[in-house]
Write a protein that holds these residues in place. Structure first.
Motif, PDB file in Angstrom:
ATOM      1  N   ILE A   1     -28.759-111.476 -10.755  1.00 19.70           N
ATOM      2  CA  ILE A   1     -27.536-111.072 -10.633  1.00 19.70           C
ATOM      3  C   ILE A   1     -27.598-109.500 -11.144  1.00 19.70           C
ATOM      4  CG2 ILE A   1     -25.135-110.990 -10.838  1.00 19.70           C
ATOM      5  CD1 ILE A   1     -26.070-113.325  -9.589  1.00 19.70           C
ATOM      6  N   ARG A   2     -27.441-108.483 -10.011  1.00 19.76           N
ATOM      7  CA  ARG A   2     -27.550-107.129 -10.430  1.00 19.76           C
ATOM      8  C   ARG A   2     -26.379-106.289  -9.815  1.00 19.76           C
ATOM      9  NH1 ARG A   2     -33.282-105.565 -11.383  1.00 19.76           N
ATOM     10  NH2 ARG A   2     -34.109-107.445 -12.026  1.00 19.76           N
ATOM     11  N   GLU A   3     -26.260-105.204 -10.414  1.00 24.77           N
ATOM     12  CA  GLU A   3     -25.224-104.029  -9.975  1.00 24.77           C
ATOM     13  C   GLU A   3     -25.636-103.020  -9.564  1.00 24.77           C
ATOM     14  OE1 GLU A   3     -21.664-104.611 -13.031  1.00 24.77           O
ATOM     15  OE2 GLU A   3     -23.413-103.492 -13.882  1.00 24.77           O
ATOM     16  N   LEU A   4     -25.368-102.615  -8.199  1.00 25.73           N
ATOM     17  CA  LEU A   4     -25.981-101.118  -7.627  1.00 25.73           C
ATOM     18  C   LEU A   4     -24.883-100.218  -7.732  1.00 25.73           C
ATOM     19  CD1 LEU A   4     -27.773 -99.606  -5.664  1.00 25.73           C
ATOM     20  CD2 LEU A   4     -26.590-100.541  -3.850  1.00 25.73           C
ATOM     21  N   VAL A   5     -25.031 -99.122  -8.413  1.00 26.07           N
ATOM     22  CA  VAL A   5     -24.321 -98.046  -8.636  1.00 26.07           C
ATOM     23  C   VAL A   5     -24.197 -97.003  -7.520  1.00 26.07           C
ATOM     24  CG1 VAL A   5     -23.280 -96.140 -10.039  1.00 26.07           C
ATOM     25  CG2 VAL A   5     -24.116 -98.255 -11.235  1.00 26.07           C
ATOM     26  N   ILE A   6     -23.239 -96.624  -6.727  1.00 28.49           N
ATOM     27  CA  ILE A   6     -23.437 -95.898  -5.577  1.00 28.49           C
ATOM     28  C   ILE A   6     -22.320 -94.685  -5.774  1.00 28.49           C
ATOM     29  CG2 ILE A   6     -22.348 -95.950  -2.851  1.00 28.49           C
ATOM     30  CD1 ILE A   6     -22.834 -99.061  -3.262  1.00 28.49           C
ATOM     31  N   PRO A   7     -22.872 -93.583  -6.091  1.00 24.73           N
ATOM     32  CA  PRO A   7     -22.174 -92.397  -6.374  1.00 24.73           C
ATOM     33  C   PRO A   7     -21.281 -92.070  -5.208  1.00 24.73           C
ATOM     34  CG  PRO A   7     -24.394 -92.174  -7.162  1.00 24.73           C
ATOM     35  CD  PRO A   7     -24.302 -93.641  -6.285  1.00 24.73           C
ATOM     36  N   PHE A   8     -20.211 -91.562  -5.245  1.00 27.79           N
ATOM     37  CA  PHE A   8     -19.318 -90.825  -4.395  1.00 27.79           C
ATOM     38  C   PHE A   8     -18.295 -89.994  -4.928  1.00 27.79           C
ATOM     39  CE2 PHE A   8     -15.938 -90.887  -1.159  1.00 27.79           C
ATOM     40  CZ  PHE A   8     -16.633 -90.345  -0.010  1.00 27.79           C
ATOM     41  N   SER A   9     -18.275 -88.836  -4.543  1.00 22.00           N
ATOM     42  CA  SER A   9     -17.347 -88.005  -4.769  1.00 22.00           C
ATOM     43  C   SER A   9     -17.301 -87.753  -6.585  1.00 22.00           C
ATOM     44  CB  SER A   9     -15.831 -88.234  -4.442  1.00 22.00           C
ATOM     45  OG  SER A   9     -15.030 -87.366  -4.609  1.00 22.00           O
TER      46      SER A   9
ATOM     47  N   SER B   1     -16.514 -90.146  -8.667  1.00 28.54           N
ATOM     48  CA  SER B   1     -16.979 -91.510  -9.278  1.00 28.54           C
ATOM     49  C   SER B   1     -17.722 -92.227  -8.472  1.00 28.54           C
ATOM     50  CB  SER B   1     -15.545 -92.168  -9.693  1.00 28.54           C
ATOM     51  OG  SER B   1     -14.712 -92.466  -8.765  1.00 28.54           O
ATOM     52  N   GLY B   2     -17.145 -93.396  -8.035  1.00 29.41           N
ATOM     53  CA  GLY B   2     -18.232 -93.951  -6.902  1.00 29.41           C
ATOM     54  C   GLY B   2     -17.813 -95.413  -6.769  1.00 29.41           C
ATOM     55  N   TYR B   3     -18.673 -96.257  -6.407  1.00 29.73           N
ATOM     56  CA  TYR B   3     -18.636 -97.519  -6.221  1.00 29.73           C
ATOM     57  C   TYR B   3     -19.871 -98.460  -6.916  1.00 29.73           C
ATOM     58  CZ  TYR B   3     -15.539 -96.172  -2.716  1.00 29.73           C
ATOM     59  OH  TYR B   3     -14.407 -95.179  -2.064  1.00 29.73           O
ATOM     60  N   VAL B   4     -19.376 -99.765  -7.089  1.00 32.01           N
ATOM     61  CA  VAL B   4     -20.436-100.764  -7.599  1.00 32.01           C
ATOM     62  C   VAL B   4     -20.592-101.913  -6.647  1.00 32.01           C
ATOM     63  CG1 VAL B   4     -20.970-101.971  -9.875  1.00 32.01           C
ATOM     64  CG2 VAL B   4     -19.878 -99.904  -9.956  1.00 32.01           C
ATOM     65  N   ALA B   5     -21.789-102.218  -6.376  1.00 31.02           N
ATOM     66  CA  ALA B   5     -21.819-103.598  -5.637  1.00 31.02           C
ATOM     67  C   ALA B   5     -22.571-104.600  -6.493  1.00 31.02           C
ATOM     68  CB  ALA B   5     -22.769-103.151  -4.322  1.00 31.02           C
ATOM     69  N   LEU B   6     -21.815-105.597  -6.814  1.00 28.90           N
ATOM     70  CA  LEU B   6     -22.451-106.847  -7.279  1.00 28.90           C
ATOM     71  C   LEU B   6     -23.461-107.774  -6.390  1.00 28.90           C
ATOM     72  CD1 LEU B   6     -22.662-108.456 -10.226  1.00 28.90           C
ATOM     73  CD2 LEU B   6     -20.678-109.565  -9.330  1.00 28.90           C
ATOM     74  N   TYR B   7     -24.646-108.006  -6.643  1.00 22.70           N
ATOM     75  CA  TYR B   7     -25.266-108.788  -5.676  1.00 22.70           C
ATOM     76  C   TYR B   7     -26.284-109.564  -6.420  1.00 22.70           C
ATOM     77  CZ  TYR B   7     -29.381-105.586  -6.538  1.00 22.70           C
ATOM     78  OH  TYR B   7     -30.091-104.899  -6.758  1.00 22.70           O
ATOM     79  N   GLU B   8     -26.742-110.896  -5.666  1.00 21.21           N
ATOM     80  CA  GLU B   8     -27.643-111.692  -6.168  1.00 21.21           C
ATOM     81  C   GLU B   8     -28.757-111.822  -5.220  1.00 21.21           C
ATOM     82  OE1 GLU B   8     -27.906-116.335  -7.533  1.00 21.21           O
ATOM     83  OE2 GLU B   8     -26.259-115.652  -6.644  1.00 21.21           O
ATOM     84  N   ILE B   9     -29.951-111.694  -6.050  1.00 25.85           N
ATOM     85  CA  ILE B   9     -31.361-111.955  -5.115  1.00 25.85           C
ATOM     86  C   ILE B   9     -31.399-113.663  -5.201  1.00 25.85           C
ATOM     87  CG2 ILE B   9     -33.740-111.460  -5.290  1.00 25.85           C
ATOM     88  CD1 ILE B   9     -33.242-108.982  -7.178  1.00 25.85           C
ATOM     89  N   GLU B  10     -31.235-114.088  -4.134  1.00 24.40           N
ATOM     90  CA  GLU B  10     -31.138-115.422  -3.803  1.00 24.40           C
ATOM     91  C   GLU B  10     -32.589-116.231  -4.024  1.00 24.40           C
ATOM     92  OE1 GLU B  10     -28.470-117.657  -3.077  1.00 24.40           O
ATOM     93  OE2 GLU B  10     -27.053-115.914  -2.998  1.00 24.40           O
ATOM     94  N   ASP B  11     -33.447-115.632  -3.260  1.00 26.41           N
ATOM     95  CA  ASP B  11     -34.865-116.114  -3.337  1.00 26.41           C
ATOM     96  C   ASP B  11     -35.907-114.903  -2.895  1.00 26.41           C
ATOM     97  OD1 ASP B  11     -34.529-115.806  -0.615  1.00 26.41           O
ATOM     98  OD2 ASP B  11     -33.723-117.909  -0.260  1.00 26.41           O
TER      99      ASP B  11
END
Length: 99
Positions: free
Chosen positions: A61-69, A71-81
């Protein structure tokens, strides 16, 4: 090797919500933000292990920080396999309920 990217229903709703929020304020910024988010998430197909691990002992389970303006966004994702990455949630960095 490229990973298949999937979105959970909750992540799709998050992206729509973020887009609608910005669309009410500035349609140009809304389009730019969604393009930045989609491009950053698209990079996970080739580099899913490049993002930070979340708290705890969950290495898939990981977080991708996405800069924008400013601040930005954060995507939470899972490496399933070894072939699949699932986007679980997408939030603005200033939201309180990021999970």
């Amino acid at each position: 090797m490229s990973f298949e990217l999937r979105y959970s229903p909750a992540a799709r709703l998050d992206i729509r919500r973020l887009y609608r929020f910005l669309l009410d304020r500035d349609p140009v910024v809304a389009e730019k933000a969604i393009n930045v988010i989609e491009k950053a998430i698209g990079n996970l197909a080739d580099f899913p292990f490049s993002s930070r691990k979340t708290r705890g002992n969950l290495p898939r389970i990981r977080e991708l920080v996405i800069p924008f303006s400013n601040s930005g966004y954060v995507a939470l994702y899972e490496i399933e396999d070894s072939t699949t990455v699932t986007i679980l949630a997408v939030r603005h960095q200033r939201e309180d309920d990021y999970h």
